[in-house]
Design an enzyme around this catalytic site. Sequence first.
Site, short mmCIF file in Angstrom:
data_model
loop_
_atom_site.label_atom_id
_atom_site.label_comp_id
_atom_site.label_asym_id
_atom_site.label_seq_id
_atom_site.Cartn_x
_atom_site.Cartn_y
_atom_site.Cartn_z
N THR A 1 2.16 -6.41 -4.65
CA THR A 1 2.00 -5.70 -5.92
C THR A 1 3.26 -4.98 -6.35
OG1 THR A 1 -0.35 -5.39 -5.46
CG2 THR A 1 0.63 -3.92 -7.08
N SER B 1 0.09 -11.09 0.08
CA SER B 1 -0.01 -10.88 1.53
C SER B 1 -1.25 -11.52 2.13
CB SER B 1 0.04 -9.39 1.87
OG SER B 1 -1.10 -8.71 1.41
N THR C 1 -0.36 -5.10 0.10
CA THR C 1 -1.20 -4.16 0.85
C THR C 1 -2.39 -4.81 1.53
OG1 THR C 1 -2.49 -3.62 -1.14
CG2 THR C 1 -0.55 -2.25 -0.67
N ASP C 2 -2.78 -6.02 1.12
CA ASP C 2 -3.99 -6.62 1.68
C ASP C 2 -3.92 -6.80 3.19
OD1 ASP C 2 -5.15 -6.72 -0.79
OD2 ASP C 2 -4.97 -8.89 -1.06
#
Length: 328
Positions: free
Chosen positions: A13, A56, A89-90
């Site tokens: 992101t 990710s 961030t995943d």
Amino acid sequence: MKKKVIVFSTGGTILSSAANPTELTNYTNRGTKISDILSLNGDADVEYRELYSIPSSQVGLPHWKTMISETEKVLSKDDVAGAVITHGTDTLEESAFLINLIVKSDKPIVFTGAMRPNGALGSDGELNLNNSIKAAMSPLSQNRGVLVCFNGKIGDARLITKTHTLDPSTFQAPEYGFCGFIINDYIEFLSRCDKPHTKSSEFELNDLNRLDSLSYVPVITSYPEETSDFIDAALMRGAKGIVYAGMGHGNVTPAAEKALSECRKRGVIVVRASRTGGPVLPSKEKWMQMGFIPSGSLSANKARLLLALSIAKHGQSQSEAERIFRTY
């Protein structure tokens, strides 16, 4: 000699943007590079390197091996103070935990990213990157293993987890707390995780170099009216290990208990974790006798990675897996 910080970019992101500044969910990478994000001036000599640019959710062993080898390479140089890795961030918590167990350096390694796209109202990427560079420069960050820096807070890679789908404060350390914080140019650390990491860890890149992917180790989550279908399918698919995320304190339902017992008879290593927060400790005697290894304070997802690393290094050794889960 003025030392520099290397910033590795892997996508996510922090590199993405949307059609308008109020759109916080529908965005994509429109060609932004990590060097475009940071406009703040500071004392850091920063060098930016693009490793790859992917969501990710697509990260796997080939990406981790690149991340590990490039990080070890730059941190071995005398003129480098530390490294920052920007990441979606995943799966950031998995990548940070894996790097924490493998990279052989006592210099700071800081993971960061963004929950809001570049250019959005309240975008958090630039401040997170700025704070992470400062943390990577700081001598206070040395010998702490991999750190995660978001929203002015600093967490240990082993303990940090994503807790919200949209909130910039999504990364938390439930039960155990953050290890430090950064405000303006002020950094303070309050605690540290004493589990082995980086130089004190037995795992190394050579354990993974011969592999194209980690061994098949699924996480199977318990639910009311659970059947053995998913466990049976994992066994048929050739699982080398299974992480069972049970209810409550890693409780195993009757259907799962029978199926997991059969897995153990066939040499599959079984780790008993939880779908909730909090640790999973040795519990019912029969589960210990069956060889179900408690995950301790690791989440099910991190337990999966640790079990896969154990298998990569020690094969299907039950005793080694038990030792590793007691140690790490």
